[in-house]
Design an enzyme around this catalytic site. Structure first.
Site, PDB file in Angstrom:
ATOM      1  N   ASP A 176      21.201 -11.588 -16.502  1.00  0.00           N
ATOM      2  CA  ASP A 176      20.182 -11.985 -15.505  1.00  0.00           C
ATOM      3  C   ASP A 176      19.115 -12.828 -16.191  1.00  0.00           C
ATOM      4  O   ASP A 176      17.935 -12.461 -16.238  1.00  0.00           O
ATOM      5  CB  ASP A 176      19.552 -10.746 -14.828  1.00  0.00           C
ATOM      6  CG  ASP A 176      18.806  -9.828 -15.803  1.00  0.00           C
ATOM      7  OD1 ASP A 176      17.869  -9.139 -15.366  1.00  0.00           O
ATOM      8  OD2 ASP A 176      19.144  -9.816 -17.002  1.00  0.00           O
ATOM      9  N   ASP A 234      18.059 -12.588 -22.233  1.00  0.00           N
ATOM     10  CA  ASP A 234      19.449 -12.890 -21.884  1.00  0.00           C
ATOM     11  C   ASP A 234      19.856 -14.245 -22.458  1.00  0.00           C
ATOM     12  O   ASP A 234      20.983 -14.434 -22.924  1.00  0.00           O
ATOM     13  CB  ASP A 234      19.627 -12.950 -20.368  1.00  0.00           C
ATOM     14  CG  ASP A 234      19.213 -11.687 -19.659  1.00  0.00           C
ATOM     15  OD1 ASP A 234      17.996 -11.463 -19.515  1.00  0.00           O
ATOM     16  OD2 ASP A 234      20.096 -10.909 -19.268  1.00  0.00           O
ATOM     17  N   ASN A 289      16.041  -9.998 -13.423  1.00  0.00           N
ATOM     18  CA  ASN A 289      14.743 -10.561 -13.808  1.00  0.00           C
ATOM     19  C   ASN A 289      14.200 -11.486 -12.731  1.00  0.00           C
ATOM     20  O   ASN A 289      12.994 -11.645 -12.577  1.00  0.00           O
ATOM     21  CB  ASN A 289      14.871 -11.335 -15.124  1.00  0.00           C
ATOM     22  CG  ASN A 289      15.030 -10.403 -16.309  1.00  0.00           C
ATOM     23  OD1 ASN A 289      14.384  -9.355 -16.373  1.00  0.00           O
ATOM     24  ND2 ASN A 289      15.909 -10.757 -17.234  1.00  0.00           N
ATOM     25  N   THR A 330      23.795  -7.411 -19.801  1.00  0.00           N
ATOM     26  CA  THR A 330      22.404  -7.412 -20.271  1.00  0.00           C
ATOM     27  C   THR A 330      21.423  -7.451 -19.099  1.00  0.00           C
ATOM     28  O   THR A 330      20.254  -7.811 -19.254  1.00  0.00           O
ATOM     29  CB  THR A 330      22.136  -8.617 -21.196  1.00  0.00           C
ATOM     30  OG1 THR A 330      22.338  -9.829 -20.431  1.00  0.00           O
ATOM     31  CG2 THR A 330      23.067  -8.618 -22.392  1.00  0.00           C
ATOM     32  N   PHE A 362      14.444  -0.965 -17.066  1.00  0.00           N
ATOM     33  CA  PHE A 362      14.650  -1.821 -15.899  1.00  0.00           C
ATOM     34  C   PHE A 362      16.118  -1.983 -15.497  1.00  0.00           C
ATOM     35  O   PHE A 362      16.454  -1.861 -14.310  1.00  0.00           O
ATOM     36  CB  PHE A 362      14.043  -3.207 -16.154  1.00  0.00           C
ATOM     37  CG  PHE A 362      14.282  -4.174 -15.023  1.00  0.00           C
ATOM     38  CD1 PHE A 362      15.295  -5.102 -15.092  1.00  0.00           C
ATOM     39  CD2 PHE A 362      13.503  -4.120 -13.870  1.00  0.00           C
ATOM     40  CE1 PHE A 362      15.532  -5.986 -14.044  1.00  0.00           C
ATOM     41  CE2 PHE A 362      13.727  -4.989 -12.815  1.00  0.00           C
ATOM     42  CZ  PHE A 362      14.744  -5.928 -12.897  1.00  0.00           C
ATOM     43  N   ASN A 363      17.011  -2.310 -16.414  1.00  0.00           N
ATOM     44  CA  ASN A 363      18.404  -2.590 -16.037  1.00  0.00           C
ATOM     45  C   ASN A 363      19.070  -1.397 -15.369  1.00  0.00           C
ATOM     46  O   ASN A 363      19.858  -1.553 -14.428  1.00  0.00           O
ATOM     47  CB  ASN A 363      19.225  -3.013 -17.261  1.00  0.00           C
ATOM     48  CG  ASN A 363      18.870  -4.397 -17.749  1.00  0.00           C
ATOM     49  OD1 ASN A 363      18.308  -5.209 -17.012  1.00  0.00           O
ATOM     50  ND2 ASN A 363      19.163  -4.684 -18.997  1.00  0.00           N
ATOM     51  N   HIS A 404      15.412  -7.728 -26.367  1.00  0.00           N
ATOM     52  CA  HIS A 404      16.384  -6.689 -26.018  1.00  0.00           C
ATOM     53  C   HIS A 404      17.850  -7.149 -26.084  1.00  0.00           C
ATOM     54  O   HIS A 404      18.662  -6.582 -26.801  1.00  0.00           O
ATOM     55  CB  HIS A 404      16.147  -6.210 -24.573  1.00  0.00           C
ATOM     56  CG  HIS A 404      14.759  -5.785 -24.247  1.00  0.00           C
ATOM     57  ND1 HIS A 404      14.228  -4.551 -24.570  1.00  0.00           N
ATOM     58  CD2 HIS A 404      13.778  -6.440 -23.571  1.00  0.00           C
ATOM     59  CE1 HIS A 404      12.998  -4.459 -24.115  1.00  0.00           C
ATOM     60  NE2 HIS A 404      12.687  -5.590 -23.506  1.00  0.00           N
ATOM     61  N   ASP A 405      18.179  -8.166 -25.300  1.00  0.00           N
ATOM     62  CA  ASP A 405      19.579  -8.390 -24.928  1.00  0.00           C
ATOM     63  C   ASP A 405      20.526  -8.815 -26.044  1.00  0.00           C
ATOM     64  O   ASP A 405      21.697  -8.386 -26.040  1.00  0.00           O
ATOM     65  CB  ASP A 405      19.639  -9.411 -23.784  1.00  0.00           C
ATOM     66  CG  ASP A 405      19.055  -8.826 -22.507  1.00  0.00           C
ATOM     67  OD1 ASP A 405      18.678  -9.608 -21.620  1.00  0.00           O
ATOM     68  OD2 ASP A 405      18.971  -7.585 -22.399  1.00  0.00           O
TER      69      ASP A 405
HETATM   70  O1  RIB Z   1      14.323  -3.654 -19.815  1.00  0.00           O
HETATM   71  C1  RIB Z   1      14.711  -4.836 -20.453  1.00  0.00           C
HETATM   72  C2  RIB Z   1      15.888  -5.464 -19.770  1.00  0.00           C
HETATM   73  O2  RIB Z   1      15.542  -5.828 -18.437  1.00  0.00           O
HETATM   74  C3  RIB Z   1      16.328  -6.778 -20.432  1.00  0.00           C
HETATM   75  O3  RIB Z   1      17.706  -6.962 -20.252  1.00  0.00           O
HETATM   76  C4  RIB Z   1      15.570  -7.811 -19.657  1.00  0.00           C
HETATM   77  O4  RIB Z   1      16.213  -9.093 -19.702  1.00  0.00           O
HETATM   78  C5  RIB Z   1      15.650  -7.235 -18.276  1.00  0.00           C
HETATM   79  O5  RIB Z   1      16.914  -7.574 -17.724  1.00  0.00           O
HETATM   80 CA    CA Z   2      18.455  -8.987 -19.127  1.00  0.00          CA
END
Ligand code: RIB
Ligand code: CA
Length: 329
Positions: free
Chosen positions: A15, A20, A42, A125, A165-166, A254-255
């Site tokens: 996303d 990402d 996102n 991701t 979040f994901n 993160h990703d």
């Molecule tokens: O919480 C972080 C994640 O949520 C990452 O993958 C960021 O890109 C969002 O998608």
């Molecule tokens: Ca992401």
């Protein structure tokens, strides 16, 4: 860039999203990308799909892009403009993509690709909607893939006290993915052979876009390095503005860790744990419940939970990937 057979085969489900975009960059450098599938997260699906097309051409990735699901299985769509901006990739003047979208049913693309070849890693991701639906629609693919290496979850949250979040964005899809690898309650085709790797906040918060790392990026020549520097500065700006002073040195990147967990497992410390996803809790929906008990009666592990990373070595690979890119625009 062309894939080589020596590198792990991957479908990146994303996303974009600043981090990402780096996951796609790193995957182009270390993996054989069989496809890119987009999901709402996102930003809305139109924006994340456009951003994926832009990054494919900016990086020079030789793989198809397929538009996936724009909405969670049950939950309502929620986005993250406060972190990634309205476009999902704010902070730089991005070129228009020149390579057209390859398809509009990302779930079918995942199924068809995993049925046509074995040993592919699914590397989500973003929210897990496409992956969950693919596993539901075609349970057989769980017995053909090398595994799922996902960015998500953790022992603490960012969208709530306990939910990342994901996972939070589509907890029902996430529950399908984690249950698929739960050998204590195998599906109709029996226990799956592959691995589930969780790059959650415990590890991703140890991989931050520090000012030094942003400066290293800015010192590189070329359009991609210039654009990434702007994206990094925006992304870190939103992160730092939302955290207590002194608790973060920059955005958590993160990703790309979900990609590196497959290509460079030696960079990580992991714990083999049983993890389930909470889907109904008023205060805990989207929580990855990690069983840390020392009781012999605990459920058998279904997941490699990443807990630490050699961040300097990981960022060296990001720099190498920028230098190795071959932009099409
Ligand atoms: O919480 C972080 C994640 O949520 C990452 O993958 C960021 O890109 C969002 O998608
Ligand atoms: Ca992401």
């Amino acid at each position: 860039m062309n894939a080589s057979s020596a590198r792990p085969k991957m479908i990146v489900d994303c996303d974009p999203g600043h981090d990402d975009a780096v996951a796609l960059l790193v995957a182009a450098h270390v993996a054989d990308i069989r496809g890119i599938v987009t999901v709402g997260g996102n930003a809305d699906l139109d924006r994340t799909t456009h951003n994926a097309l832009v990054m494919r051409d900016l990086i020079g990735i030789d793989a198809p892009v397929h538009r996936g699901c724009g909405h969670p299985i049950v939950a309502k769509s929620q986005y993250a403009p406060s972190i990634h901006g309205e476009s999902g990739l704010d902070g730089a003047d991005l070129p228009s993509p020149v390579t057209p979208l390859d398809g509009t049913d990302g779930v079918d693309f995942i199924i068809d690709t995993c049925r046509a070849d074995e040993g592919i890693w699914l590397v989500p991701t973003g929210p897990l909607t496409n992956i969950g639906l693919a596993l539901r629609r075609a349970p057989d693919i769980a017995h053909r893939i090398a595994g799922v290496s996902l960015m998500g979850g953790g022992s603490f949250g960012n969208r709530s006290a306990v939910a990342e979040f994901n996972i939070w964005a589509d907890p029902h899809a996430a529950a399908i993915v984690f249950e698929t690898f739960d050998r204590g309650s195998p599906g109709p085709l029996g226990p799956v052979p592959g691995s589930l790797i969780m790059a959650g906040l415990d590890v991703t918060h140890r991989f931050q876009l520090t000012p030094e790392r942003i400066a290293r990026t800015g010192a590189l020549s070329g359009q991609l390095a210039e654009i990434l520097t702007g994206l990094f500065e925006f992304f870190s700006g939103t992160y730092l503005s939302r955290h207590d002073a002194g608790t973060m040195s920059g955005a958590a990147l993160h990703d790309p860790l979900a990609v590196l967990a497959v290509s460079h497992p030696e960079l990580f410390e992991r714990r083999h744990r049983h993890v389930v996803v909470e889907t109904v809790g008023e205060h805990t929906a989207g929580m990855t419940v990690i069983d840390e008990r020392k009781l012999l009666e605990r459920s058998a592990p279904n997941c490699d939970v990443l807990v630490d990373v050699d961040a300097d070595a990981a960022f060296d690979i990001v720099i190498e990937a920028i230098q190795a890119s071959a932009p099409r625009v």
